[in-house]
Design a protein around this motif. Structure first.
Motif, mmCIF file in Angstrom:
data_model
loop_
_atom_site.group_PDB
_atom_site.id
_atom_site.type_symbol
_atom_site.label_atom_id
_atom_site.label_comp_id
_atom_site.label_asym_id
_atom_site.label_seq_id
_atom_site.Cartn_x
_atom_site.Cartn_y
_atom_site.Cartn_z
ATOM 1 N N LEU A 74 11.557 -2.862 4.954
ATOM 2 C CA LEU A 74 12.481 -3.565 5.841
ATOM 3 C C LEU A 74 11.890 -3.763 7.231
ATOM 4 N N ASP A 75 11.006 -2.844 7.625
ATOM 5 C CA ASP A 75 10.358 -2.934 8.942
ATOM 6 C C ASP A 75 9.105 -3.783 8.919
ATOM 7 N N GLY A 76 8.681 -4.207 7.719
ATOM 8 C CA GLY A 76 7.409 -4.912 7.599
ATOM 9 C C GLY A 76 6.230 -4.016 7.878
ATOM 10 N N SER A 77 6.412 -2.693 7.621
ATOM 11 C CA SER A 77 5.371 -1.707 7.957
ATOM 12 C C SER A 77 4.418 -1.498 6.803
ATOM 13 N N ARG A 78 3.225 -1.028 7.131
ATOM 14 C CA ARG A 78 2.241 -0.605 6.152
ATOM 15 C C ARG A 78 1.839 0.817 6.456
ATOM 16 N N PRO A 79 1.276 1.548 5.462
ATOM 17 C CA PRO A 79 0.920 2.950 5.686
ATOM 18 C C PRO A 79 -0.191 3.095 6.722
ATOM 19 N N GLY A 107 0.782 -1.225 0.000
ATOM 20 C CA GLY A 107 0.000 0.000 0.000
ATOM 21 C C GLY A 107 0.811 1.271 0.000
ATOM 22 N N LEU A 108 2.093 1.173 -0.387
ATOM 23 C CA LEU A 108 2.995 2.325 -0.326
ATOM 24 C C LEU A 108 3.229 2.968 -1.690
ATOM 25 N N ALA A 109 2.424 2.627 -2.683
ATOM 26 C CA ALA A 109 2.690 3.051 -4.064
ATOM 27 C C ALA A 109 2.816 4.551 -4.206
ATOM 28 N N ASP A 110 2.033 5.316 -3.471
ATOM 29 C CA ASP A 110 2.038 6.764 -3.630
ATOM 30 C C ASP A 110 2.806 7.480 -2.531
ATOM 31 N N ARG A 111 3.605 6.735 -1.780
ATOM 32 C CA ARG A 111 4.527 7.365 -0.847
ATOM 33 C C ARG A 111 5.846 7.639 -1.563
ATOM 34 N N ASP A 112 6.676 8.481 -0.962
ATOM 35 C CA ASP A 112 7.984 8.782 -1.549
ATOM 36 C C ASP A 112 8.826 7.509 -1.646
ATOM 37 N N HIS A 113 9.718 7.465 -2.636
ATOM 38 C CA HIS A 113 10.514 6.238 -2.797
ATOM 39 C C HIS A 113 11.413 5.942 -1.602
ATOM 40 N N SER A 114 11.659 6.931 -0.749
ATOM 41 C CA SER A 114 12.404 6.664 0.482
ATOM 42 C C SER A 114 11.609 5.787 1.447
ATOM 43 N N ALA A 115 10.289 5.657 1.230
ATOM 44 C CA ALA A 115 9.460 4.771 2.053
ATOM 45 C C ALA A 115 9.795 3.308 1.810
ATOM 46 N N LEU A 116 10.719 3.031 0.903
ATOM 47 C CA LEU A 116 11.243 1.670 0.763
ATOM 48 C C LEU A 116 11.767 1.181 2.114
#
Length: 278
Positions: A273-278, A260-269
């Motif tokens: 690593l944290d297994g996080s979702r928005p 669900g991170l498609a529209d976040r900044d690419h630094s949200a990559l």
């Protein structure tokens, strides 16, 4: 990115016909431009046609559709595609424009929305030297570094190379900061130390603080960077070259989109690593 680029051209004294007429365009450009009802309408009224679109299919529709650029192209018109798309598709479009009597450059950019607003984009241009010289008064408004890198399609290859370097470096910064935080060491202090050494980079400078603060408003969206790395993987297959690290980062961006991170900044990559979702 096209809207602030258009605003910079207007501020520099160029007369623009813009397609499309949207509330966002009206808010930024107002009545300083004429709004066209189609790409063909904009083309008929212009000596130079500039494209800034998300992906290869978008460019092909705007160029080849019933009301597209090619349907209205006049001999002598210059088409500058500043999108990031397939090099092979770019060369095929350039051939079509040439057969219609026009001229063509591919001129993808690096620098994101900030660079578009400030007119500081890095522009990688493919095409004939004479055509590049003709386009300079436009390109110099939009970017602070304009580099002619070869024939049509070479600009897209350079952009793909740029996106490999940026994507791989973002992942490296994310992994480094993940380790620092897991070791319970101050990431701000480590970031400052790294900026003074050989590991320093523009990516570390800009995206390191974003990752530390967890602030991922775009800049440059993950879905668009994933698309660019997809072009890298596609080109590698066509050319029989191995891009193992770029391919791995491409898969991580697939995971980010799935999360669900498609529209976040690419630094949200970093969140992958944290297994996080928005």
């Amino acid at each position: 990115m096209g809207r602030p680029m258009a605003a910079n051209l207007v501020a520099a004294g160029h007369r623009l016909v813009v397609h499309r007429d949207t509330p966002a365009a009206r808010e930024l450009l107002g009545t300083n431009v004429r709004y066209a009802v189609s790409a063909a309408d904009a083309t008929r009224a212009s000596d130079v046609v500039v494209l800034m679109l998300p992906d290869t299919p978008d460019v092909e529709v705007v160029m080849r559709g019933d009301d597209g650029v090619l349907s209205a192209l006049q001999p002598g018109t210059l088409v500058i595609d500043m999108s990031s798309i397939s090099p092979a598709a770019e060369r095929e479009l350039a051939e079509r424009v040439g057969r219609a009597g026009g001229h063509y450059l591919d001129a993808p950019v690096s620098g994101g929305e900030i660079g578009a607003r400030e007119g500081t984009l890095s522009i990688m241009v493919g095409g004939d030297p004479e055509t590049v010289d003709w386009a300079r008064p436009i390109l110099d408004v939009l970017g602070s570094r304009v580099s002619h890198v070869g024939a049509v399609g070479a600009g897209q290859v350079a952009k793909i190379a740029n996106q490999i370097l940026v994507g791989v470096t973002i992942e490296a910064v994310a992994e480094a900061l993940r380790l620092v935080e897991a070791a319970d060491v101050d990431p701000v202090a480590v970031h400052s130390a790294l900026m003074g050494g050989f590991a320093s980079s523009r990516v570390l400078e800009v995206h390191g603080p974003r990752m530390i603060k967890g602030e991922f408003e775009p800049g440059f969206r993950i879905r668009l960077h994933r698309k660019d790395l997809g072009l890298a993987v596609e080109a590698a297959t066509q050319l029989d070259v191995a891009l193992p690290t770029a391919s791995m980062v491409h898969q991580l961006m697939n995971a980010a989109v799935a999360a669900g991170l498609a529209d976040r900044d690419h630094s949200a990559l970093r969140l992958v690593l944290d297994g996080s979702r928005p």
